[in-house]
Scaffold this motif. Structure first.
Motif, PDB file in Angstrom:
ATOM      1  N   GLY A 136       0.859  -1.204  -0.107  1.00  0.00           N
ATOM      2  CA  GLY A 136       0.064   0.028   0.147  1.00  0.00           C
ATOM      3  C   GLY A 136       0.808   1.303  -0.080  1.00  0.00           C
ATOM      4  N   LEU A 137       1.983   1.114  -0.388  1.00  0.00           N
ATOM      5  CA  LEU A 137       2.779   2.281  -0.362  1.00  0.00           C
ATOM      6  C   LEU A 137       3.082   2.996  -1.850  1.00  0.00           C
ATOM      7  N   ALA A 138       2.398   2.414  -2.876  1.00  0.00           N
ATOM      8  CA  ALA A 138       2.544   3.148  -4.130  1.00  0.00           C
ATOM      9  C   ALA A 138       1.216   3.006  -4.643  1.00  0.00           C
ATOM     10  N   GLU A 139       0.860   3.973  -5.657  1.00  0.00           N
ATOM     11  CA  GLU A 139      -0.444   4.055  -6.420  1.00  0.00           C
ATOM     12  C   GLU A 139      -0.753   2.906  -7.117  1.00  0.00           C
ATOM     13  N   PRO A 140      -1.766   2.545  -7.292  1.00  0.00           N
ATOM     14  CA  PRO A 140      -2.161   0.982  -8.097  1.00  0.00           C
ATOM     15  C   PRO A 140      -1.841   1.349  -9.340  1.00  0.00           C
ATOM     16  N   ALA A 141      -1.742   0.275 -10.130  1.00  0.00           N
ATOM     17  CA  ALA A 141      -1.550   0.184 -11.516  1.00  0.00           C
ATOM     18  C   ALA A 141      -2.674   1.021 -12.190  1.00  0.00           C
ATOM     19  N   GLU A 142      -2.532   1.483 -13.438  1.00  0.00           N
ATOM     20  CA  GLU A 142      -3.296   2.211 -14.195  1.00  0.00           C
ATOM     21  C   GLU A 142      -4.683   1.569 -14.632  1.00  0.00           C
ATOM     22  N   THR A 143      -4.657   0.260 -14.484  1.00  0.00           N
ATOM     23  CA  THR A 143      -5.653  -0.579 -15.057  1.00  0.00           C
ATOM     24  C   THR A 143      -6.685  -0.770 -13.417  1.00  0.00           C
ATOM     25  N   ASP A 144      -6.239  -0.644 -12.411  1.00  0.00           N
ATOM     26  CA  ASP A 144      -6.807  -1.103 -11.156  1.00  0.00           C
ATOM     27  C   ASP A 144      -7.851   0.256 -11.016  1.00  0.00           C
ATOM     28  N   PHE A 145      -9.216  -0.060 -10.348  1.00  0.00           N
ATOM     29  CA  PHE A 145     -10.145   1.244 -10.005  1.00  0.00           C
ATOM     30  C   PHE A 145     -10.852   0.621  -8.951  1.00  0.00           C
ATOM     31  N   VAL A 146     -11.321   1.567  -8.042  1.00  0.00           N
ATOM     32  CA  VAL A 146     -12.509   1.287  -6.965  1.00  0.00           C
ATOM     33  C   VAL A 146     -13.409   2.249  -7.154  1.00  0.00           C
ATOM     34  N   LYS A 147     -14.559   1.508  -7.111  1.00  0.00           N
ATOM     35  CA  LYS A 147     -15.999   2.169  -7.421  1.00  0.00           C
ATOM     36  C   LYS A 147     -17.095   1.447  -6.641  1.00  0.00           C
ATOM     37  N   ARG A 148     -18.332   1.685  -6.882  1.00  0.00           N
ATOM     38  CA  ARG A 148     -19.313   1.319  -6.042  1.00  0.00           C
ATOM     39  C   ARG A 148     -20.233   0.764  -6.912  1.00  0.00           C
ATOM     40  N   VAL A 149     -20.626  -0.687  -6.559  1.00  0.00           N
ATOM     41  CA  VAL A 149     -21.794  -1.205  -7.448  1.00  0.00           C
ATOM     42  C   VAL A 149     -23.055  -0.767  -7.363  1.00  0.00           C
ATOM     43  N   VAL A 150     -23.572  -0.526  -8.305  1.00  0.00           N
ATOM     44  CA  VAL A 150     -24.888  -0.153  -8.442  1.00  0.00           C
ATOM     45  C   VAL A 150     -26.007  -0.880  -9.056  1.00  0.00           C
ATOM     46  N   GLY A 151     -25.655  -1.641 -10.233  1.00  0.00           N
ATOM     47  CA  GLY A 151     -26.236  -2.682 -10.656  1.00  0.00           C
ATOM     48  C   GLY A 151     -25.559  -3.800 -10.903  1.00  0.00           C
ATOM     49  N   VAL A 152     -26.167  -4.899 -10.818  1.00  0.00           N
ATOM     50  CA  VAL A 152     -25.666  -6.291 -11.013  1.00  0.00           C
ATOM     51  C   VAL A 152     -26.487  -6.975 -12.186  1.00  0.00           C
ATOM     52  N   GLY A 153     -26.025  -8.364 -12.631  1.00  0.00           N
ATOM     53  CA  GLY A 153     -26.550  -8.815 -13.801  1.00  0.00           C
ATOM     54  C   GLY A 153     -27.874  -8.768 -13.621  1.00  0.00           C
ATOM     55  N   GLY A 154     -28.561  -8.401 -14.978  1.00  0.00           N
ATOM     56  CA  GLY A 154     -30.035  -8.427 -14.861  1.00  0.00           C
ATOM     57  C   GLY A 154     -30.644  -7.159 -14.686  1.00  0.00           C
ATOM     58  N   ASP A 155     -30.063  -6.291 -13.809  1.00  0.00           N
ATOM     59  CA  ASP A 155     -30.761  -5.008 -13.362  1.00  0.00           C
ATOM     60  C   ASP A 155     -30.838  -4.076 -14.746  1.00  0.00           C
ATOM     61  N   ARG A 156     -31.922  -3.235 -14.404  1.00  0.00           N
ATOM     62  CA  ARG A 156     -31.955  -2.068 -15.202  1.00  0.00           C
ATOM     63  C   ARG A 156     -31.855  -0.829 -14.312  1.00  0.00           C
ATOM     64  N   VAL A 157     -30.619  -0.133 -14.850  1.00  0.00           N
ATOM     65  CA  VAL A 157     -30.349   1.105 -14.134  1.00  0.00           C
ATOM     66  C   VAL A 157     -30.703   2.443 -15.176  1.00  0.00           C
ATOM     67  N   VAL A 158     -31.383   3.280 -14.474  1.00  0.00           N
ATOM     68  CA  VAL A 158     -31.846   4.333 -15.009  1.00  0.00           C
ATOM     69  C   VAL A 158     -31.631   5.781 -14.352  1.00  0.00           C
ATOM     70  N   CYS A 159     -31.082   6.684 -15.013  1.00  0.00           N
ATOM     71  CA  CYS A 159     -30.985   8.160 -14.599  1.00  0.00           C
ATOM     72  C   CYS A 159     -31.358   9.160 -15.515  1.00  0.00           C
ATOM     73  N   CYS A 160     -32.272   9.981 -15.099  1.00  0.00           N
ATOM     74  CA  CYS A 160     -32.507  10.004 -13.625  1.00  0.00           C
ATOM     75  C   CYS A 160     -34.245   9.946 -13.418  1.00  0.00           C
ATOM     76  N   ASP A 161     -34.778   9.796 -12.438  1.00  0.00           N
ATOM     77  CA  ASP A 161     -36.196   9.854 -12.220  1.00  0.00           C
ATOM     78  C   ASP A 161     -36.733  11.407 -11.987  1.00  0.00           C
ATOM     79  N   LYS A 162     -37.940  11.738 -11.600  1.00  0.00           N
ATOM     80  CA  LYS A 162     -38.197  13.155 -11.592  1.00  0.00           C
ATOM     81  C   LYS A 162     -37.700  13.771 -10.614  1.00  0.00           C
ATOM     82  N   GLY A 163     -37.226  12.981  -9.395  1.00  0.00           N
ATOM     83  CA  GLY A 163     -36.471  13.595  -8.447  1.00  0.00           C
ATOM     84  C   GLY A 163     -34.990  13.537  -8.452  1.00  0.00           C
ATOM     85  N   GLY A 164     -34.788  13.349  -9.588  1.00  0.00           N
ATOM     86  CA  GLY A 164     -33.238  13.549  -9.820  1.00  0.00           C
ATOM     87  C   GLY A 164     -32.295  12.213  -9.411  1.00  0.00           C
TER      88      GLY A 164
END
Length: 264
Positions: A136-164
């Motif tokens: 953990g003493l160096a930045e990760p490789a350019e191909t490594d990312f950290v994100k949050r899972v919003v949709g899994v297989g089969g999900d329909r993800v839409v943005c955005c609704d009337k409330g944003g």
């Protein structure tokens, strides 16, 4: 003749020889002790070297199979994760048929999804960086990312609704973990996540290059399950931010995707 006097005289005359013999014994013991210490020195160095090598192998195996430190290189996951945080990635989280769930914070290899061209790196610098990255003493490789899972297989993800808000399978999601200075998304999208892949987004949506930025490219910004490194479970450094990554209930009301994926 005084016999007692003869014995006394004889005892006195033998004292120098006994003293010389005792002195010789002391010298012999000192010599043996020095030789023993001389032999023990190199053995101690060798033992220390073997112990250090064993520790290094243990750390490498631990990092490869169980827990890997990961340095956060950008602000795309603020406020959950900040630049410079050292997080611990649980590499056992998705073993034994377990799969990422909506809301999980994951580290993944973006080759083929977020990175379309092969990244080349000097072999020597690559080895050095990977060795430091293990700790953990160096930045990760350019191909490594950290994100949050919003949709899994089969999900329909839409943005955005009337409330944003982002909708998953027709249910709006109250994403309280988002950066307060932004909105759920300034980019409109309506996608169905293919089986075996994930739709991922950063918590700082206005400062995150995530699945939205790769729509229309090969893979459509979807992350294959087999490219997931693990789940981010803890912040290990700096000391003032020691904590676990709390699970979110934002997706608790989202139903599972119907067979074949959700449709509008």
């Amino acid at each position: 003749m005084d016999t007692e006097a003869q014995h006394t005289e004889r005892d006195r005359s033998s004292t120098p020889e006994d003293g010389a013999e005792e002195e010789g014994s002391r010298s012999a013991r000192r010599y043996r002790l020095l030789r023993h210490r001389g032999r023990r020195g190199p053995m101690s160095l060798r033992t220390a070297g073997l112990t250090g090598a064993a520790c290094a192998v243990f750390v490498l195996l631990l990092s490869h199979f169980v827990i890997q430190p990961f340095q956060i290189p950008s602000s795309s996951m603020e406020p959950t994760l900040q630049v410079g945080d050292r997080v611990l990635v649980n590499k056992l989280a998705y073993r034994f048929d377990a799969e990422p769930r909506r809301g999980d914070v994951i580290v993944f290899d973006g080759t083929g999804s977020f990175v379309q061209e092969e990244v080349t790196e000097n072999p020597v610098s690559s080895v050095v960086r990977e060795g430091l990255a293990v700790l953990g003493l160096a930045e990760p490789a350019e191909t490594d990312f950290v994100k949050r899972v919003v949709g899994v297989g089969g999900d329909r993800v839409v943005c955005c609704d009337k409330g944003g808000r982002v909708e998953v399978n027709g249910v709006p999601v109250d994403e309280r973990y988002l950066h307060p200075d932004g909105v759920p998304s300034e980019v409109a999208f309506d996608i169905v996540v293919p089986k075996g892949t994930l739709w991922v987004m950063g918590d700082h949506r206005s400062n995150s290059r995530d699945s939205r930025d790769h729509l229309g490219q090969p893979g459509g910004g979807m992350v294959p399950l087999d490219m997931v490194v693990g789940r981010v479970d803890w912040i290990g450094w700096p000391a003032g931010r020691w904590s676990g990554i709390s699970a979110t209930d934002a997706f608790s009301g989202v139903p599972g995707a119907p067979p074949g994926g959700a449709h509008g």
